[in-house]
Design a protein around this motif. Structure first.
Motif, PDB file in Angstrom:
ATOM      1  N   ALA A  95      40.589 -21.709  48.496  1.00  0.00           N
ATOM      2  CA  ALA A  95      41.605 -22.612  49.048  1.00  0.00           C
ATOM      3  C   ALA A  95      42.859 -22.611  48.180  1.00  0.00           C
ATOM      4  O   ALA A  95      43.987 -22.574  48.693  1.00  0.00           O
ATOM      5  N   MET A  96      42.683 -22.646  46.863  1.00  0.00           N
ATOM      6  CA  MET A  96      43.847 -22.614  45.980  1.00  0.00           C
ATOM      7  C   MET A  96      44.554 -21.266  46.055  1.00  0.00           C
ATOM      8  O   MET A  96      45.788 -21.193  46.002  1.00  0.00           O
ATOM      9  N   ILE A 104      49.733 -23.203  52.311  1.00  0.00           N
ATOM     10  CA  ILE A 104      48.975 -24.287  52.959  1.00  0.00           C
ATOM     11  C   ILE A 104      48.281 -25.094  51.872  1.00  0.00           C
ATOM     12  O   ILE A 104      47.595 -24.518  51.022  1.00  0.00           O
ATOM     13  N   PRO A 105      48.434 -26.421  51.833  1.00  0.00           N
ATOM     14  CA  PRO A 105      47.785 -27.223  50.785  1.00  0.00           C
ATOM     15  C   PRO A 105      46.287 -26.962  50.708  1.00  0.00           C
ATOM     16  O   PRO A 105      45.586 -26.945  51.738  1.00  0.00           O
ATOM     17  N   ALA A 106      45.782 -26.758  49.500  1.00  0.00           N
ATOM     18  CA  ALA A 106      44.350 -26.505  49.308  1.00  0.00           C
ATOM     19  C   ALA A 106      43.518 -27.673  49.823  1.00  0.00           C
ATOM     20  O   ALA A 106      42.415 -27.478  50.346  1.00  0.00           O
ATOM     21  N   ILE A 108      44.137 -29.609  52.366  1.00  0.00           N
ATOM     22  CA  ILE A 108      44.059 -29.503  53.824  1.00  0.00           C
ATOM     23  C   ILE A 108      43.070 -28.412  54.222  1.00  0.00           C
ATOM     24  O   ILE A 108      42.239 -28.591  55.134  1.00  0.00           O
ATOM     25  N   ILE A 109      43.131 -27.269  53.533  1.00  0.00           N
ATOM     26  CA  ILE A 109      42.212 -26.163  53.842  1.00  0.00           C
ATOM     27  C   ILE A 109      40.765 -26.619  53.678  1.00  0.00           C
ATOM     28  O   ILE A 109      39.919 -26.391  54.542  1.00  0.00           O
ATOM     29  N   LEU A 110      40.470 -27.258  52.546  1.00  0.00           N
ATOM     30  CA  LEU A 110      39.099 -27.702  52.278  1.00  0.00           C
ATOM     31  C   LEU A 110      38.652 -28.792  53.247  1.00  0.00           C
ATOM     32  O   LEU A 110      37.520 -28.782  53.728  1.00  0.00           O
ATOM     33  N   ALA A 111      39.547 -29.739  53.529  1.00  0.00           N
ATOM     34  CA  ALA A 111      39.192 -30.824  54.453  1.00  0.00           C
ATOM     35  C   ALA A 111      38.911 -30.270  55.847  1.00  0.00           C
ATOM     36  O   ALA A 111      37.956 -30.692  56.518  1.00  0.00           O
ATOM     37  N   GLN A 112      39.727 -29.314  56.297  1.00  0.00           N
ATOM     38  CA  GLN A 112      39.472 -28.701  57.595  1.00  0.00           C
ATOM     39  C   GLN A 112      38.155 -27.927  57.581  1.00  0.00           C
ATOM     40  O   GLN A 112      37.396 -27.957  58.552  1.00  0.00           O
ATOM     41  N   GLY A 113      37.891 -27.232  56.473  1.00  0.00           N
ATOM     42  CA  GLY A 113      36.639 -26.498  56.366  1.00  0.00           C
ATOM     43  C   GLY A 113      35.432 -27.414  56.433  1.00  0.00           C
ATOM     44  O   GLY A 113      34.447 -27.126  57.121  1.00  0.00           O
TER      45      GLY A 113
END
Length: 298
Positions: A95-96, A104-106, A108-113
């Protein structure tokens, strides 16, 4: 003469004694006796005793009993806080890396995942390595699977490994014009990004932004934005913590130093690449790498 008078008197007296008289009787009303009645409550047959309310069980930060997290992904998934934490640890570096590469904010990526894949335990994540619920669309030429979503048996993308899903998610957002407005937002403003995704049509759920923000704040996912941006990270349950700009002590300026136990696959997973991409970036013709070797990862 006296005799006659006496007989007449006796005759009159005898007649008077047999004259019928109306006798009026007065009946005295006797008040009824007062009785003390002892009443026994009527027992209702078939009535069960009413249970008293039990005190609530202890809850975790997510507000669920025993650390349980109910995640409504493409399939309703029930996981525990430990599973979510493990998921974050597995994919935070990817994500980072995607935040650095694609903006894309890490968090946001993790929360969506977490939300879309059920922290890696949802049906699509398990069967197709699809962690973001991305459907086939007309431009997809890879493998597919069928899964019930808004409609029955819709077409979803299938990947060889989760890192491909993470990379495709980044490309999905960066190559479609309807998401272009997101990249004008501050990278550290996860709330604006969460709302922007919903407004751009990524999800139909009106509570989608609220859910993403909830995961970010419960699991302090914004700390990974701070690591990339080199800003002050303020955890929700503690005090501000200053973090360095580097995401890892072995990674800097787009390079990575191979550590003991590393493989091309594990390194590619950390930085959101495929093994072929990593080999191409480093002009490698085989999978052999050595400890201390520096690889280009961006």
């Amino acid at each position: 003469m006296f005799k006659k008078a006496f007989l007449l008197f006796v005759l009159i007296s005898f007649t008077a004694c047999h004259t019928t008289q109306t006798v009026v009787r007065t009946t005295k009303k006797v008040p009824p006796k007062t009785r003390t009645v002892s009443r026994t409550p009527k027992r209702t047959t078939g009535t069960k005793p009413v249970a008293t309310a039990q005190p609530p069980k202890s809850t975790n930060q997510a507000g669920n009993q025993q650390g349980e997290e109910v995640i409504v992904s493409t399939s309703k998934t029930v996981v525990y806080t430990e599973v979510v934490n493990n998921y974050v640890n597995d994919f935070k570096n990817i994500a980072m890396g995607n935040m650095k590469t694609y903006g894309i904010p890490a968090s946001i990526i993790l929360a969506q995942g977490i939300l879309e894949s059920g922290a890696g335990k949802g049906d699509l994540a398990v069967s197709a390595n699809n962690h973001f619920g991305i459907k086939c669309h007309n431009d997809w030429t890879g493998e597919t699977v069928r899964h019930d979503d808004d409609s029955d048996q819709e077409c979803f993308r299938k990947y060889k490994d989760p890192s491909e899903s993470y990379r495709d998610h980044a490309l999905f957002l960066t190559t479609r014009t309807r998401y272009s407005g997101l990249f004008k937002l501050p990278k550290g403003d996860y709330e604006a990004w969460a709302k922007g995704l919903r407004a751009a049509g990524y999800a139909t759920d009106p509570k989608y932004p609220e859910k993403l923000i909830g995961y970010i704040e419960r699991y302090n996912l914004h700390q990974y934005d701070s690591q990339v941006l080199g800003t002050e990270y303020v955890p929700f349950e503690g005090q501000p913590v200053k973090v360095s700009n580097a995401g890892s002590s072995t990674a800097s300026a787009g390079g990575y130093e191979v550590q003991k136990g590393d493989t091309l696959y594990s390194i590619s997973k950390k930085f959101g690449l495929t093994v072929d991409q990593l080999k191409q970036k480093n002009n490698l013709t085989e999978n052999a790498i050595s400890i201390g070797q520096r690889l280009v990862v961006q």
